[in-house]
Design a protein around this motif. Structure first.
Motif, short mmCIF file in Angstrom:
data_model
loop_
_atom_site.label_atom_id
_atom_site.label_comp_id
_atom_site.label_asym_id
_atom_site.label_seq_id
_atom_site.Cartn_x
_atom_site.Cartn_y
_atom_site.Cartn_z
N VAL A 14 0.86 -1.18 0.00
CA VAL A 14 0.00 0.00 0.00
C VAL A 14 0.90 1.23 0.00
O VAL A 14 1.73 1.40 0.90
N THR A 15 0.74 2.09 -1.00
CA THR A 15 1.54 3.31 -1.04
C THR A 15 0.84 4.42 -0.26
O THR A 15 -0.39 4.46 -0.17
N GLY A 16 1.63 5.31 0.31
CA GLY A 16 1.06 6.40 1.10
C GLY A 16 0.31 5.88 2.31
O GLY A 16 -0.78 6.35 2.64
N ALA A 17 0.91 4.91 3.01
CA ALA A 17 0.20 4.20 4.07
C ALA A 17 0.45 4.77 5.46
O ALA A 17 0.03 4.17 6.45
N ASN A 18 1.11 5.91 5.54
CA ASN A 18 1.44 6.44 6.87
C ASN A 18 0.26 7.13 7.54
O ASN A 18 0.25 7.29 8.77
N ALA A 92 -0.82 6.61 -2.95
CA ALA A 92 -0.03 7.84 -2.78
C ALA A 92 -0.44 8.90 -3.79
O ALA A 92 -0.60 8.61 -4.98
N GLY A 93 -0.61 10.11 -3.32
CA GLY A 93 -0.98 11.19 -4.21
C GLY A 93 -0.82 12.54 -3.54
O GLY A 93 -0.85 12.65 -2.31
N ILE A 94 -0.66 13.57 -4.37
CA ILE A 94 -0.55 14.93 -3.86
C ILE A 94 -1.49 15.83 -4.66
O ILE A 94 -2.02 15.44 -5.71
N ILE A 95 -1.69 17.03 -4.15
CA ILE A 95 -2.58 17.99 -4.81
C ILE A 95 -1.96 19.38 -4.71
O ILE A 95 -1.31 19.70 -3.70
N ARG A 96 -2.10 20.19 -5.75
CA ARG A 96 -1.67 21.58 -5.73
C ARG A 96 -2.84 22.42 -6.21
O ARG A 96 -3.51 22.05 -7.19
N SER A 118 4.12 7.54 -11.75
CA SER A 118 4.64 6.52 -10.83
C SER A 118 3.64 5.40 -10.63
O SER A 118 4.02 4.23 -10.48
N LEU A 119 2.36 5.75 -10.61
CA LEU A 119 1.31 4.72 -10.48
C LEU A 119 1.41 3.71 -11.62
O LEU A 119 1.33 2.49 -11.38
N PHE A 120 1.58 4.20 -12.84
CA PHE A 120 1.67 3.28 -13.97
C PHE A 120 2.89 2.37 -13.86
O PHE A 120 2.78 1.15 -14.00
N PHE A 121 4.04 2.94 -13.60
CA PHE A 121 5.25 2.13 -13.62
C PHE A 121 5.36 1.21 -12.40
O PHE A 121 5.93 0.12 -12.51
N VAL A 163 -5.93 8.35 -14.18
CA VAL A 163 -5.99 7.12 -13.38
C VAL A 163 -7.21 6.29 -13.78
O VAL A 163 -7.14 5.06 -13.91
N ALA A 164 -8.34 6.95 -13.99
CA ALA A 164 -9.56 6.23 -14.40
C ALA A 164 -9.36 5.56 -15.75
O ALA A 164 -9.69 4.37 -15.93
N GLY A 165 -8.82 6.29 -16.72
CA GLY A 165 -8.59 5.70 -18.03
C GLY A 165 -7.56 4.59 -18.00
O GLY A 165 -7.73 3.55 -18.65
#
Length: 251
Positions: A14-18, A92-96, A118-121, A163-165
């Protein structure tokens, strides 16, 4: 009857699991029996302690998902130390935030690289192992902005639409290989990413008025959906984007 939601003998990453959604999903999978690799730049010590308290193994994997440098090593370390990889949760994800007229290339690249590239790879690296293993589950965390435009979050909307596509494309390519690729689209969940919206009295009121359930979601509200998509109960579910939004999209 065999419990289709029993994950004993399975290993999840699980990424971003903190914290937030990633932490809640990691704990739900652990409570269902999975050992869990906790991936991210911030060491998920608290999550690891709770996973171990549930009687499961926890592995902390330090990785910077703003680039693709670490993706192969994430899979290698998980398999090397926990023995296999059955479930990948790309959380894992960020927003600006900024007006589209003022949005910078730096903020564009930072979000798209983390949330989509990064999600794809990482999915690719995990799928290569899963093909050899005989199958697996990949769960992407999408967003309501996979369906809607939003405002002031150009790169986030672009990444989550991607991500959806991508979820559908990977399902098309990998379903016959025994890999289920699906996504969860959370609604308005009380996390660090939405702190600015929660603190904005006018926006917070507008959001609550639109949600039929009448409340912000909690990270734990995502656990059941993740467990379903991670388990054998979803073996014939491919390329689906499951909204967990308090009824927002039905409004």
């Amino acid at each position: 009857m065999t419990n289709p939601f029993d994950l004993r003998g399975k290993v999840a990453a699980v990424t971003g699991a903190n914290t937030g959604i990633g932490q809640a999903i990691a704990l739900t999978l652990a409570e269902a029996g999975a050992d869990v690799a906790l991936v991210g730049r911030t060491a998920a010590e608290d999550t690891a302690g709770q996973v171990r308290a549930a009687g499961r193994r926890a592995l902390i994997v330090d990785a910077d998902l703003s680039t693709t440098v670490d993706v192969a090593s994430i899979v290698e370390r998980t398999v090397g130390e926990l023995g296999r990889l059955d479930i990948l949760v790309n959380n894992a994800g960020i927003i600006r935030r900024n007006d589209a007229l003022e949005f910078t290339e730096e903020d564009w690249d930072a979000v798209v690289d983390t949330n989509l590239k990064s999600l794809f790879f990482l999915s690719q690296a995990a799928a290569r192992h899963m093909v050899e293993q005989g199958g697996g589950k990949i769960i992407n965390i999408a967003s309501l902005l996979s369906f809607q435009g939003g405002i002031r979050v150009a790169s986030y909307t672009a990444s989550k639409s991607g991500v959806a596509g991508l979820t559908k494309l990977l399902a098309n390519e990998w379903a016959a290989k025994g890999i289920n690729v699906n996504a969860i689209a959370p609604g308005y969940i009380a996390t660090n990413n939405t702190a600015a919206l929660q603190a904005d009295e006018a926006r917070n009121r507008q959001i609550l008025e639109r949600i039929p359930a009448g409340r912000w979601g909690e990270p734990s509200d995502l656990g059941g959906a993740a467990l379903f998509l991670a388990s054998s109960a979803s073996d014939y579910v491919h390329g689906h984007i499951l909204t967990v939004d308090g009824g927002w999209m039905a409004r």
